[in-house]
Design a protein around this motif. Structure first.
Motif, PDB file in Angstrom:
ATOM      1  N   PRO A 130      11.806  -9.615  31.262  1.00 40.72           N
ATOM      2  CA  PRO A 130      11.247  -8.425  30.595  1.00 40.72           C
ATOM      3  C   PRO A 130      12.314  -7.438  30.129  1.00 40.72           C
ATOM      4  N   GLU A 131      13.317  -7.162  30.971  1.00 39.84           N
ATOM      5  CA  GLU A 131      14.379  -6.233  30.585  1.00 39.84           C
ATOM      6  C   GLU A 131      15.221  -6.812  29.447  1.00 39.84           C
ATOM      7  N   LEU A 132      15.514  -8.094  29.512  1.00 38.22           N
ATOM      8  CA  LEU A 132      16.288  -8.726  28.442  1.00 38.22           C
ATOM      9  C   LEU A 132      15.505  -8.738  27.128  1.00 38.22           C
ATOM     10  N   ARG A 133      14.206  -8.946  27.243  1.00 33.35           N
ATOM     11  CA  ARG A 133      13.375  -8.934  26.040  1.00 33.35           C
ATOM     12  C   ARG A 133      13.361  -7.547  25.405  1.00 33.35           C
ATOM     13  N   ARG A 134      13.282  -6.513  26.235  1.00 31.72           N
ATOM     14  CA  ARG A 134      13.287  -5.146  25.706  1.00 31.72           C
ATOM     15  C   ARG A 134      14.614  -4.812  25.032  1.00 31.72           C
ATOM     16  N   ARG A 135      15.717  -5.174  25.653  1.00 27.70           N
ATOM     17  CA  ARG A 135      17.033  -4.904  25.071  1.00 27.70           C
ATOM     18  C   ARG A 135      17.231  -5.674  23.762  1.00 27.70           C
ATOM     19  N   THR A 136      16.777  -6.912  23.733  1.00 26.13           N
ATOM     20  CA  THR A 136      16.907  -7.702  22.508  1.00 26.13           C
ATOM     21  C   THR A 136      16.104  -7.081  21.365  1.00 26.13           C
ATOM     22  N   GLN A 137      14.887  -6.663  21.659  1.00 26.02           N
ATOM     23  CA  GLN A 137      14.072  -6.039  20.629  1.00 26.02           C
ATOM     24  C   GLN A 137      14.696  -4.727  20.146  1.00 26.02           C
ATOM     25  N   GLN A 138      15.296  -3.966  21.049  1.00 22.43           N
ATOM     26  CA  GLN A 138      15.917  -2.711  20.653  1.00 22.43           C
ATOM     27  C   GLN A 138      17.127  -2.942  19.740  1.00 22.43           C
ATOM     28  N   VAL A 139      17.960  -3.923  20.090  1.00 21.77           N
ATOM     29  CA  VAL A 139      19.144  -4.198  19.274  1.00 21.77           C
ATOM     30  C   VAL A 139      18.743  -4.769  17.917  1.00 21.77           C
ATOM     31  N   THR A 140      17.833  -5.736  17.908  1.00 17.85           N
ATOM     32  CA  THR A 140      17.431  -6.335  16.633  1.00 17.85           C
ATOM     33  C   THR A 140      16.707  -5.331  15.744  1.00 17.85           C
ATOM     34  N   HIS A 141      15.928  -4.428  16.355  1.00 17.09           N
ATOM     35  CA  HIS A 141      15.253  -3.400  15.563  1.00 17.09           C
ATOM     36  C   HIS A 141      16.266  -2.485  14.889  1.00 17.09           C
ATOM     37  N   SER A 142      17.296  -2.080  15.624  1.00 19.12           N
ATOM     38  CA  SER A 142      18.333  -1.225  15.034  1.00 19.12           C
ATOM     39  C   SER A 142      19.088  -1.959  13.931  1.00 19.12           C
TER      40      SER A 142
END
Length: 252
Positions: A130-142
């Motif tokens: 879950p934490e890795l998924r959140r970080r990945t979504q944040q980086v890809t969104h930026s």
């Protein structure tokens, strides 16, 4: 004699130095080319492996592969878009600096995902997802936001340039049709029902008496001196500006 030997020795040393410098530059360029090829091949192999894992496996391993693949794809596309746009738009330099800062977080995240791929404890991997998924979504969104903004900016500039170009072409087209304004000021009817100048001259000549008509020799000379009427352009003899010489500025 001694001076000539000294000059020849200096020239020899200079040629040797230049040769060594050129050899070093060529070697460095070749090394950069080889490194670039190796890096590209490595990226291709890793991307292919990640796609195979994401489709061929299930569970945490497949999700880790999908996260890494989406992260790498988004960052690479944004990098290419910014590097291509900054050469034409200096305002993207600040966006490129922000992307470099974002790349540090992306590399750290990719390292974490790679370590978890080799983690034997599947329960630990599942808890970290879950934490890795959140970080990945944040980086890809930026990264996607920077890429989309750069593309929208380039498209906006292209639309503005096209609008300005269209306005200039309309003005030039009006200037090329300058005879229509002159005919309107003179009260000449340029409609399709209006007779040509030759027809008008013929009608006037028909109304004269036989004594007033000019002799046949005078007719030939007068016809040769009369201005030619505007006629349609023969498409078989059309010469375009990009083929041969350009047309003159005025037709008068």
């Amino acid at each position: 004699m001694g001076a000539a030997i000294t000059i020849m020795a200096l020239l020899f040393v200079a040629f040797v130095v230049l040769g060594v410098y050129a050899a070093v530059k060529v070697a460095k360029a070749a090394k950069r080319g080889v490194d670039r090829t190796i890096d590209q091949a490595r990226r291709t192999v890793e991307d292919t492996t990640l796609r195979a894992k994401s489709f061929g496996q299930t569970g945490p391993s497949a999700e880790l592969a999908q996260l890494r693949l989406s992260l790498r794809t988004s960052m690479r596309a944004t990098q290419e878009a910014l590097h291509a746009g900054v050469a034409e738009d200096a305002s993207l330099k600040e966006s490129l600096d922000l992307f470099h800062r974002l790349s540090g977080h992306a590399r750290e995240l990719d390292d974490d995902l790679r370590r978890l791929e080799r983690e034997p404890d599947r329960g630990h991997v599942t808890g970290c997802l879950p934490e890795l998924r959140r970080r990945t979504q944040q980086v890809t969104h930026s990264a996607d936001a920077l890429r989309f903004a750069a593309r929208d900016r380039a498209r906006k500039f292209a639309d503005d340039d096209l609008t300005s170009l269209s306005a200039q072409i309309d003005m030039e087209a009006g200037a090329l049709r300058h005879w229509t304004d002159a005919d309107a000021d003179a009260g000449v009817d340029t409609g399709p029902g209006t007779g040509t100048g030759t027809g008008a001259a013929g009608g006037s000549g028909a109304g004269r008496s036989g004594a007033e008509r000019p002799r046949s020799g005078d007719q030939a000379g007068t016809a040769g001196q009369q201005p030619q009427a505007l006629t349609g352009t023969d498409r078989r003899t059309t010469v375009y500006p990009w083929e041969k010489s350009a047309r003159p500025e005025t037709t008068a």
